[in-house]
Design an enzyme around this catalytic site. Structure first.
Site, PDB file in Angstrom:
ATOM      1  N   ASP A  12       0.593  -3.752  12.119  1.00 31.30           N
ATOM      2  CA  ASP A  12       1.025  -4.109  10.767  1.00 31.30           C
ATOM      3  C   ASP A  12       1.318  -5.610  10.718  1.00 31.30           C
ATOM      4  O   ASP A  12       2.280  -6.080  11.319  1.00 31.30           O
ATOM      5  CB  ASP A  12       2.274  -3.289  10.396  1.00 31.30           C
ATOM      6  N   ASP A  53       4.847  -6.723   9.382  1.00 31.09           N
ATOM      7  CA  ASP A  53       5.926  -6.472  10.345  1.00 31.09           C
ATOM      8  C   ASP A  53       5.877  -7.463  11.495  1.00 31.09           C
ATOM      9  O   ASP A  53       6.921  -7.910  11.998  1.00 31.09           O
ATOM     10  CB  ASP A  53       5.821  -5.043  10.888  1.00 31.09           C
ATOM     11  N   ARG A  86       0.848  -1.197   0.000  1.00 25.13           N
ATOM     12  CA  ARG A  86       0.000   0.000   0.000  1.00 25.13           C
ATOM     13  C   ARG A  86       0.875   1.236   0.000  1.00 25.13           C
ATOM     14  O   ARG A  86       1.754   1.370   0.855  1.00 25.13           O
ATOM     15  CB  ARG A  86      -0.864   0.040   1.276  1.00 25.13           C
ATOM     16  N   THR A  95      -1.433   7.450  -0.459  1.00 22.29           N
ATOM     17  CA  THR A  95      -2.727   7.272  -1.159  1.00 22.29           C
ATOM     18  C   THR A  95      -3.497   6.056  -0.643  1.00 22.29           C
ATOM     19  O   THR A  95      -4.697   5.928  -0.890  1.00 22.29           O
ATOM     20  CB  THR A  95      -2.501   7.068  -2.660  1.00 22.29           C
TER      21      THR A  95
HETATM   22  C1  PRP Z   1      -1.166  -4.957   4.306  1.00 26.89           C
HETATM   23  C2  PRP Z   1      -2.002  -6.210   4.365  1.00 26.89           C
HETATM   24  C3  PRP Z   1      -2.825  -6.104   3.109  1.00 26.89           C
HETATM   25  C4  PRP Z   1      -3.052  -4.626   3.007  1.00 26.89           C
HETATM   26  C5  PRP Z   1      -4.448  -4.330   3.487  1.00 26.89           C
HETATM   27  O1  PRP Z   1      -0.111  -5.106   3.446  1.00 26.89           O
HETATM   28  O2  PRP Z   1      -1.246  -7.379   4.436  1.00 26.89           O
HETATM   29  O3  PRP Z   1      -2.181  -6.602   1.954  1.00 26.89           O
HETATM   30  O4  PRP Z   1      -2.098  -3.990   3.859  1.00 26.89           O
HETATM   31  O5  PRP Z   1      -4.754  -2.999   3.310  1.00 26.89           O
HETATM   32  P1  PRP Z   1      -5.854  -2.518   2.274  1.00 26.89           P
HETATM   33  O6  PRP Z   1      -7.056  -3.381   2.484  1.00 26.89           O
HETATM   34  O7  PRP Z   1      -6.093  -1.099   2.678  1.00 26.89           O
HETATM   35  O8  PRP Z   1      -5.290  -2.642   0.888  1.00 26.89           O
HETATM   36  P2  PRP Z   1       1.020  -3.968   3.271  1.00 26.89           P
HETATM   37  O9  PRP Z   1       0.652  -3.063   2.145  1.00 26.89           O
HETATM   38  O10 PRP Z   1       1.271  -3.332   4.601  1.00 26.89           O
HETATM   39  O11 PRP Z   1       2.253  -4.782   2.780  1.00 26.89           O
HETATM   40  P3  PRP Z   1       3.095  -5.918   3.553  1.00 26.89           P
HETATM   41  O12 PRP Z   1       2.226  -7.130   3.690  1.00 26.89           O
HETATM   42  O13 PRP Z   1       4.237  -6.151   2.628  1.00 26.89           O
HETATM   43  O14 PRP Z   1       3.529  -5.368   4.884  1.00 26.89           O
HETATM   44  N1  URA Z   2      -2.376  -3.539   6.937  1.00 30.22           N
HETATM   45  C1  URA Z   2      -1.999  -4.034   8.130  1.00 30.22           C
HETATM   46  O1  URA Z   2      -1.037  -4.795   8.217  1.00 30.22           O
HETATM   47  N2  URA Z   2      -2.689  -3.676   9.214  1.00 30.22           N
HETATM   48  C2  URA Z   2      -3.745  -2.856   9.163  1.00 30.22           C
HETATM   49  O2  URA Z   2      -4.350  -2.569  10.208  1.00 30.22           O
HETATM   50  C3  URA Z   2      -4.132  -2.343   7.918  1.00 30.22           C
HETATM   51  C4  URA Z   2      -3.430  -2.708   6.810  1.00 30.22           C
END
Ligand code: PRP
Ligand code: URA
Length: 209
Positions: free
Chosen positions: A200, A203, A104, A108
């Site tokens: 997160d 993480d 994400r 945005t």
């Molecule tokens: C997180 C999560 C989803 C997304 C959800 O990933 O694992 O993929 O955010 O958010 P949304 O519904 O608003 O799209 P992130 O973008 O943090 O990437 P990561 O898994 O690599 O940490």
């Molecule tokens: N992605 C995450 O990992 N946690 C949240 O709460 C939202 C998006």
């Protein structure tokens, strides 16, 4: 029309209660994400087709039911979706695994694609897209749109925690998709994080913060 299932089971409620806690270790967090995925997989596979097969028990002949051999694929959305793969494979070990990389954009909140590697015959398979978090719904919708471009029609999405905003968006943009949710939370904060959520997920699974 796809169905939406909010898991209502004491084991899942208990395990989600542990992963929400900020003091839960990376090891325990990862193990529980996998266990919850396995429990959700049990529900997500409820409608898999069966066929009748004649077998011999030590007592004589009978007819039993076997999975009809429908081809399946599990598609984690990177990174955090990776944490759900092992639990899914425990129950459906012959499923192929494809990967869709999305992150994400912090400003945005729109998903940005950086990787896609799918089984060659993906369009013929029953698909289980996995990602622990459904927040705005942007990432899930993008991944599913991509899979539909490859011809996928039988798609389920499994997450552990959903915000009402993300769930509504996913149902509106992809009404044909089955959705399995571990827990439905209250909403999103200004940065698009789920409240109360668990922080997160990527993480916490990979220990990167
Ligand atoms: C997180 C999560 C989803 C997304 C959800 O990933 O694992 O993929 O955010 O958010 P949304 O519904 O608003 O799209 P992130 O973008 O943090 O990437 P990561 O898994 O690599 O940490
Ligand atoms: N992605 C995450 O990992 N946690 C949240 O709460 C939202 C998006």
């Amino acid at each position: 029309m796809g169905k939406t299932i909010i898991m209502d089971h004491p084991l899942i409620r208990h395990k989600i209660g542990i992963i929400r806690r900020k003091e839960t270790s990376v090891k325990e967090f990862r193990e529980l994400i996998s266990e919850i995925a396995m429990l959700e997989c049990f529900e997500a596979t409820r409608d898999l087709p069966l066929e009748k097969v004649r077998v011999e028990t030590p007592m004589g002949g009978t007819t039993v039911e076997c999975l009809a051999g429908k081809k399946l694929a599990v598609i984690p959305i990177l990174r955090a979706g990776l944490g759900m793969v092992q639990g899914m494979q425990t129950l459906i070990p012959s499923a192929r695994i494809g990967h869709i990389g999305l992150y994400r954009d912090e400003k945005t909140l729109e998903p940005v694609e950086y990787f896609c590697k799918l089984p060659a015959d993906i369009g013929e398979r029953g698909i289980f897209v996995v990602d622990p978090m459904l927040a705005t719904g942007g990432s899930a919708c993008e991944a599913i749109s991509l899979l539909k471009k490859y011809g996928c029609r039988d798609i389920s999405f499994l997450c552990i925690i959903a915000a009402p905003e993300g769930l509504a968006r996913l149902k509106a943009e992809h009404p044909d998709v089955n959705i399995i949710v571990g827990a439905l939370d209250e909403g999103l904060n200004d940065q698009g994080y789920i409240l109360p959520g668990l922080g997160d997920a990527g993480d916490r699974i990979f220990g990167t913060k």
